[in-house]
Write a protein that holds these residues in place. Structure first.
Motif, PDB file in Angstrom:
ATOM      1  N   GLY A   1      -5.055  -2.414   5.967  1.00 40.89           N
ATOM      2  CA  GLY A   1      -6.290  -1.805   6.443  1.00 40.89           C
ATOM      3  C   GLY A   1      -7.143  -1.340   5.278  1.00 40.89           C
ATOM      4  O   GLY A   1      -6.657  -1.202   4.149  1.00 40.89           O
TER       5      GLY A   1
ATOM      6  N   THR B   1      -1.283   9.525   0.528  1.00 40.15           N
ATOM      7  CA  THR B   1      -1.428   8.250  -0.181  1.00 40.15           C
ATOM      8  C   THR B   1      -2.713   8.301  -1.004  1.00 40.15           C
ATOM      9  O   THR B   1      -3.537   9.202  -0.843  1.00 40.15           O
TER      10      THR B   1
ATOM     11  N   ALA C   1       0.031  -2.966   9.083  1.00 38.19           N
ATOM     12  CA  ALA C   1      -0.402  -1.782   8.321  1.00 38.19           C
ATOM     13  C   ALA C   1      -1.570  -2.082   7.378  1.00 38.19           C
ATOM     14  O   ALA C   1      -2.177  -1.151   6.859  1.00 38.19           O
TER      15      ALA C   1
ATOM     16  N   GLY D   1       0.801  -1.220   0.000  1.00 36.29           N
ATOM     17  CA  GLY D   1       0.000   0.000   0.000  1.00 36.29           C
ATOM     18  C   GLY D   1       0.828   1.262   0.000  1.00 36.29           C
ATOM     19  O   GLY D   1       2.058   1.238   0.073  1.00 36.29           O
ATOM     20  N   GLY D   2       0.104   2.391  -0.050  1.00 36.51           N
ATOM     21  CA  GLY D   2       0.759   3.692  -0.199  1.00 36.51           C
ATOM     22  C   GLY D   2       1.637   4.091   0.970  1.00 36.51           C
ATOM     23  O   GLY D   2       2.757   4.570   0.791  1.00 36.51           O
TER      24      GLY D   2
ATOM     25  N   VAL E   1      -3.775  12.715   8.234  1.00 41.96           N
ATOM     26  CA  VAL E   1      -3.944  12.470   6.801  1.00 41.96           C
ATOM     27  C   VAL E   1      -2.566  12.335   6.160  1.00 41.96           C
ATOM     28  O   VAL E   1      -1.729  13.220   6.272  1.00 41.96           O
ATOM     29  N   VAL E   2      -2.350  11.186   5.519  1.00 41.64           N
ATOM     30  CA  VAL E   2      -1.048  10.887   4.921  1.00 41.64           C
ATOM     31  C   VAL E   2      -1.174  10.916   3.398  1.00 41.64           C
ATOM     32  O   VAL E   2      -2.217  10.543   2.851  1.00 41.64           O
TER      33      VAL E   2
ATOM     34  N   ASN F   1      -3.845 -12.840   3.571  1.00 43.41           N
ATOM     35  CA  ASN F   1      -5.160 -12.252   3.831  1.00 43.41           C
ATOM     36  C   ASN F   1      -5.325 -12.179   5.346  1.00 43.41           C
ATOM     37  O   ASN F   1      -5.496 -13.206   6.003  1.00 43.41           O
ATOM     38  N   VAL F   2      -5.261 -10.966   5.888  1.00 43.87           N
ATOM     39  CA  VAL F   2      -5.299 -10.823   7.353  1.00 43.87           C
ATOM     40  C   VAL F   2      -6.648 -11.233   7.943  1.00 43.87           C
ATOM     41  O   VAL F   2      -6.768 -11.393   9.153  1.00 43.87           O
TER      42      VAL F   2
ATOM     43  N   ASN G   1      -2.748  -8.381  -2.054  1.00 44.50           N
ATOM     44  CA  ASN G   1      -2.404  -8.193  -3.463  1.00 44.50           C
ATOM     45  C   ASN G   1      -0.935  -8.617  -3.649  1.00 44.50           C
ATOM     46  O   ASN G   1      -0.016  -7.856  -3.363  1.00 44.50           O
TER      47      ASN G   1
ATOM     48  N   LYS H   1     -10.312   1.378  14.377  1.00 43.80           N
ATOM     49  CA  LYS H   1      -9.027   1.973  14.783  1.00 43.80           C
ATOM     50  C   LYS H   1      -9.009   2.269  16.287  1.00 43.80           C
ATOM     51  O   LYS H   1      -7.972   2.131  16.932  1.00 43.80           O
TER      52      LYS H   1
END
Ligand SMILES: NC(=O)c1ccc[n+]([C@@H]2O[C@H](COP(=O)([O-])OP(=O)(O)OC[C@H]3O[C@@H](n4cnc5c(N)ncnc54)[C@H](O)[C@@H]3O)[C@@H](O)[C@H]2O)c1
Length: 251
Positions: free
Chosen positions: A93, A190, A91, A17-18, A187-188, A64-65, A40, A159
């Motif tokens: 989510g 991504t 991470a 992910g980002g 806010v990140v 797959n969590v 993925n 969260k």
């Protein structure tokens, strides 16, 4: 208790992910082997390739969590290919942009299963080998949405649960050399974040800057050092001050 080895095996979920672009890069730059796990597989492979192309060490894994079987299979694969891990970064989510009435029970539970039960599964599976080594680091990527609340309730609830799971596990890891912390980003920068939110952030956050994935990675890398041994059970806000000054709610 000091770090058993200088180069750690660090398992990162959602590594394709980002935000993990920054997390993976900073962990690899610190000399660690990054085990990139993601639903993925192509994204996990691309993440691992980025690290190796930059001179670091990484391996991709499918995960797959939300599946006990997948977590157990990952453990078997990691043990066989790399050996025990010393650190886990949860991470993976999802952000389901639904208000209460748009959710059915299944969609609400799906978000909890990935964002909250997922980290629980990984910690339960890999925690014992951290304890056996007498040193370990668990980092849960939570969110300021879990601190303040948010208009997307499945995300906020998952969260908040993750941050409280972090605190609650202090008992389980008491005296073991394993610390458990949450990083709560604002806010990140991504793909998860839409342009409108980016624009708002620049106007409303005291730093007038969106948080970068590299900043999250730098904090994660610090938590893997012995200097961070007393940071335990913390919600580490990394949000430019956003939590103090603005509401995440859009109404
Ligand atoms: N981007 C932000 O502004 C922001 C802010 C606060 C917290 N966060 C949290 O940071 C983490 C990373 O976010 P991101 O921005 O990189 O999101 P992202 O969507 O870019 O990455 C999430 C990754 O998780 C993977 N994933 C999803 N479901 C999975 C599953 N069942 N099993 C394994 N992997 C799965 C996805 O394939 C993806 O690669 C998330 O937990 C997110 O909630 C993000």
């Amino acid at each position: 208790m000091t770090r058993p080895v200088s180069s750690l095996n660090v398992l990162v979920t959602g590594a394709g992910g980002g935000m993990c672009v920054g997390i993976n890069a900073r962990l690899a730059a610190a000399g660690h082997t990054v085990l990139c796990a993601d639903l993925n597989l192509a994204a996990a492979e691309a993440a691992a390739e980025r690290i190796t192309a930059a001179g670091g060490r990484a391996l991709p894994f499918e995960l797959n969590v939300s599946s006990d079987e997948s977590v157990a299979a990952l453990h078997a694969a990691v043990s066989e290919q790399v050996g025990p891990i010393q650190a886990l970064v949860n991470a993976a989510g999802i952000l389901d942009r639904k208000y209460l009435q748009d959710h059915d029970t299944a969609s609400f539970q799906f978000a909890l299963d990935i964002n909250l039960t997922g980290p629980f599964r990984l910690i339960r599976e890999f925690g014992p080998e951290l304890v056996e080594q007498g040193w370990g680091r668990i980092i849960n990527i939570s969110s300021i949405a879990g601190v303040t609340g948010y208009h997307y309730p499945s995300y906020a609830a998952s969260k908040a649960g993750l941050s409280n799971l972090t605190r609650s596990l202090l008992v389980d890891f008491w005296g073991t050399g394993v610390t458990v912390n949450s990083i709560c980003p604002g806010v990140v920068d991504t793909a998860m974040v839409i342009q409108e939110v980016r624009d708002q952030v620049k106007k409303k956050v005291p730093t007038e800057q969106i948080v970068t994935p590299e900043e999250i990675g730098a904090l994660a890398a610090f938590l893997l050092t012995d200097d961070a041994r007393s940071i335990n059970g913390a919600d580490l806000l990394i949000d430019g001050g956003a939590t103090q000054v603005f509401s995440l709610f859009d109404r």
